[in-house]
Scaffold this active site. Structure first.
Site, PDB file in Angstrom:
ATOM      1  N   ARG A   1      -2.202  -5.797  -8.299  1.00  0.00           N
ATOM      2  CA  ARG A   1      -1.090  -6.675  -7.912  1.00  0.00           C
ATOM      3  C   ARG A   1      -0.837  -7.750  -8.950  1.00  0.00           C
ATOM      4  O   ARG A   1       0.296  -8.115  -9.210  1.00  0.00           O
ATOM      5  CB  ARG A   1      -1.390  -7.345  -6.562  1.00  0.00           C
ATOM      6  CG  ARG A   1      -1.333  -6.389  -5.400  1.00  0.00           C
ATOM      7  CD  ARG A   1      -1.927  -7.006  -4.178  1.00  0.00           C
ATOM      8  NE  ARG A   1      -3.342  -7.306  -4.385  1.00  0.00           N
ATOM      9  CZ  ARG A   1      -4.118  -7.940  -3.524  1.00  0.00           C
ATOM     10  NH1 ARG A   1      -3.607  -8.354  -2.385  1.00  0.00           N
ATOM     11  NH2 ARG A   1      -5.384  -8.154  -3.778  1.00  0.00           N
TER      12      ARG A   1
ATOM     13  N   LYS B   1     -16.575  -6.604   6.526  1.00  0.00           N
ATOM     14  CA  LYS B   1     -15.355  -7.268   6.994  1.00  0.00           C
ATOM     15  C   LYS B   1     -15.274  -7.114   8.510  1.00  0.00           C
ATOM     16  O   LYS B   1     -15.801  -6.145   9.055  1.00  0.00           O
ATOM     17  CB  LYS B   1     -14.111  -6.627   6.358  1.00  0.00           C
ATOM     18  CG  LYS B   1     -13.900  -6.998   4.885  1.00  0.00           C
ATOM     19  CD  LYS B   1     -12.549  -6.508   4.356  1.00  0.00           C
ATOM     20  CE  LYS B   1     -12.307  -6.930   2.911  1.00  0.00           C
ATOM     21  NZ  LYS B   1     -11.023  -6.438   2.361  1.00  0.00           N
TER      22      LYS B   1
ATOM     23  N   SER C   1      -3.240  -7.726   3.283  1.00  0.00           N
ATOM     24  CA  SER C   1      -3.344  -7.508   4.728  1.00  0.00           C
ATOM     25  C   SER C   1      -3.632  -8.820   5.443  1.00  0.00           C
ATOM     26  O   SER C   1      -3.126  -9.066   6.545  1.00  0.00           O
ATOM     27  CB  SER C   1      -4.445  -6.486   5.023  1.00  0.00           C
ATOM     28  OG  SER C   1      -4.151  -5.273   4.391  1.00  0.00           O
TER      29      SER C   1
ATOM     30  N   HIS D   1       0.844  -1.205   0.000  1.00  0.00           N
ATOM     31  CA  HIS D   1       0.000   0.000   0.000  1.00  0.00           C
ATOM     32  C   HIS D   1       0.879   1.255   0.000  1.00  0.00           C
ATOM     33  O   HIS D   1       0.619   2.207  -0.733  1.00  0.00           O
ATOM     34  CB  HIS D   1      -0.880   0.064   1.257  1.00  0.00           C
ATOM     35  CG  HIS D   1      -1.927  -0.993   1.359  1.00  0.00           C
ATOM     36  ND1 HIS D   1      -2.093  -1.770   2.478  1.00  0.00           N
ATOM     37  CD2 HIS D   1      -2.897  -1.398   0.488  1.00  0.00           C
ATOM     38  CE1 HIS D   1      -3.114  -2.598   2.310  1.00  0.00           C
ATOM     39  NE2 HIS D   1      -3.605  -2.410   1.114  1.00  0.00           N
TER      40      HIS D   1
HETATM   41  N1  COA Z   1      -0.404  -3.971  -1.520  1.00  0.00           N
HETATM   42  C1  COA Z   1      -0.785  -4.867  -0.612  1.00  0.00           C
HETATM   43  N2  COA Z   1      -2.051  -5.297  -0.484  1.00  0.00           N
HETATM   44  C2  COA Z   1      -2.954  -4.788  -1.314  1.00  0.00           C
HETATM   45  C3  COA Z   1      -2.616  -3.854  -2.299  1.00  0.00           C
HETATM   46  C4  COA Z   1      -1.277  -3.435  -2.380  1.00  0.00           C
HETATM   47  N3  COA Z   1      -0.867  -2.545  -3.285  1.00  0.00           N
HETATM   48  N4  COA Z   1      -3.727  -3.544  -2.976  1.00  0.00           N
HETATM   49  C5  COA Z   1      -4.721  -4.270  -2.445  1.00  0.00           C
HETATM   50  N5  COA Z   1      -4.245  -5.014  -1.435  1.00  0.00           N
HETATM   51  C6  COA Z   1      -4.990  -5.984  -0.615  1.00  0.00           C
HETATM   52  C7  COA Z   1      -5.510  -5.416   0.647  1.00  0.00           C
HETATM   53  O1  COA Z   1      -4.565  -5.543   1.677  1.00  0.00           O
HETATM   54  C8  COA Z   1      -6.736  -6.262   0.890  1.00  0.00           C
HETATM   55  O2  COA Z   1      -6.348  -7.456   1.520  1.00  0.00           O
HETATM   56  P1  COA Z   1      -7.344  -8.252   2.470  1.00  0.00           P
HETATM   57  O3  COA Z   1      -8.520  -8.653   1.660  1.00  0.00           O
HETATM   58  O4  COA Z   1      -6.488  -9.358   2.899  1.00  0.00           O
HETATM   59  O5  COA Z   1      -7.715  -7.306   3.583  1.00  0.00           O
HETATM   60  C9  COA Z   1      -7.226  -6.602  -0.523  1.00  0.00           C
HETATM   61  O6  COA Z   1      -6.125  -6.394  -1.356  1.00  0.00           O
HETATM   62  C10 COA Z   1      -8.316  -5.744  -1.087  1.00  0.00           C
HETATM   63  O7  COA Z   1      -8.659  -4.811  -0.199  1.00  0.00           O
HETATM   64  P2  COA Z   1      -8.783  -3.248  -0.338  1.00  0.00           P
HETATM   65  O8  COA Z   1      -7.880  -2.595  -1.296  1.00  0.00           O
HETATM   66  O9  COA Z   1      -8.752  -2.741   1.058  1.00  0.00           O
HETATM   67  O10 COA Z   1     -10.121  -3.155  -1.011  1.00  0.00           O
HETATM   68  P3  COA Z   1     -11.506  -3.568  -0.461  1.00  0.00           P
HETATM   69  O11 COA Z   1     -11.997  -4.558  -1.443  1.00  0.00           O
HETATM   70  O12 COA Z   1     -11.512  -3.936   0.973  1.00  0.00           O
HETATM   71  O13 COA Z   1     -12.233  -2.174  -0.568  1.00  0.00           O
HETATM   72  C11 COA Z   1     -13.061  -0.225  -1.732  1.00  0.00           C
HETATM   73  C12 COA Z   1     -12.306  -1.543  -1.790  1.00  0.00           C
HETATM   74  C13 COA Z   1     -12.908   0.478  -0.393  1.00  0.00           C
HETATM   75  C14 COA Z   1     -12.454   0.627  -2.810  1.00  0.00           C
HETATM   76  C15 COA Z   1     -14.534  -0.520  -2.083  1.00  0.00           C
HETATM   77  O14 COA Z   1     -15.012  -1.563  -1.267  1.00  0.00           O
HETATM   78  C16 COA Z   1     -15.416   0.682  -1.906  1.00  0.00           C
HETATM   79  O15 COA Z   1     -15.291   1.645  -2.624  1.00  0.00           O
HETATM   80  N6  COA Z   1     -16.349   0.645  -0.945  1.00  0.00           N
HETATM   81  C17 COA Z   1     -17.252   1.744  -0.642  1.00  0.00           C
HETATM   82  C18 COA Z   1     -18.667   1.420  -1.078  1.00  0.00           C
HETATM   83  C19 COA Z   1     -18.823   1.665  -2.553  1.00  0.00           C
HETATM   84  O16 COA Z   1     -18.611   2.738  -3.064  1.00  0.00           O
HETATM   85  N7  COA Z   1     -19.233   0.609  -3.255  1.00  0.00           N
HETATM   86  C20 COA Z   1     -19.369   0.625  -4.672  1.00  0.00           C
HETATM   87  C21 COA Z   1     -18.091   0.144  -5.310  1.00  0.00           C
HETATM   88  S1  COA Z   1     -18.375  -0.246  -7.002  1.00  0.00           S
END
Ligand code: COA
Length: 161
Positions: free
Chosen positions: A90, A41, A128, A17
């Site tokens: 990724r 989550k 994560s 990140h």
């Molecule tokens: N390095 C390390 N890990 C990474 C990474 C990076 N560069 N990019 C993504 N990840 C990992 C995260 O650690 C996370 O791991 P986990 O599942 O083990 O916790 C996973 O990839 C994806 O998580 P994250 O990037 O936190 O995305 P998310 O899917 O939890 O949330 C949002 C994505 C917040 C963008 C999305 O859910 C959102 O916009 N929510 C708001 C509601 C909304 O608008 N909904 C409509 C969307 S169309």
């Protein structure tokens, strides 16, 4: 002024990140890290803990700050005059989900674009959840997360040293 949001759960922030955050901060005047209050989550770290850890680890990057948000990402972006969403890719497995999210967001907010940065290859496997799993078994995660996060993980897992 160009302003972008880098959204996610950040439970906890990893070096993967942080790599995306640093590179975004060189592209945009201001980068907001949007920490989602994600009710689907069950986070290890509270929302406040995640925001505080992020603000600590980006304290040396003047144009970056972390805040929490609820609800739709694009609504939060509009309220804060943000026109770009940054996401890290990724591997090809991220692509389908990310493409769907980007297209869905554009459907309801055509003025907001998603910019994808390819994650540093060194962190391509990282998530994560992997960090939390390693930490729960006492594996050293110092090469995967900022030092402060490694310490906080040890505290959460009840590991003293
Ligand atoms: N390095 C390390 N890990 C990474 C990474 C990076 N560069 N990019 C993504 N990840 C990992 C995260 O650690 C996370 O791991 P986990 O599942 O083990 O916790 C996973 O990839 C994806 O998580 P994250 O990037 O936190 O995305 P998310 O899917 O939890 O949330 C949002 C994505 C917040 C963008 C999305 O859910 C959102 O916009 N929510 C708001 C509601 C909304 O608008 N909904 C409509 C969307 S169309």
């Amino acid at each position: 002024m160009s302003r972008a949001i880098y959204p996610g759960s950040f439970d906890p922030v990893t070096l993967g990140h942080l790599d995306i955050i640093k590179r975004s901060s060189e592209i945009f005047d201001e980068v907001i890290i949007g920490v989602l209050n994600n009710t689907s989550k069950s986070p290890l770290f509270s929302l406040e803990e995640r925001v505080n850890m992020l603000n600590e680890v980006v304290s040396d990057i003047p144009n970056v700050k972390a805040v929490s948000f609820d609800g739709l990402l694009v609504e939060f972006a509009k309220e804060n005059d943000i026109k770009v969403i940054v996401r890290g890719l990724r591997a090809v497995t991220d692509f389908e989900y990310e493409l769907q999210m980007a297209q869905s967001n554009r459907k309801i907010a055509p003025d907001i674009d998603t910019l994808f940065l390819t994650t540093n290859i060194e962190y391509a496997y990282l998530s994560s959840s992997i960090v939390k799993e390693f930490a729960s078994y006492g594996v050293d995660v110092n090469e995967l997360v900022p030092e402060l996060v490694a310490l906080e993980l040890k505290k959460k897992m009840g590991i003293d040293k």
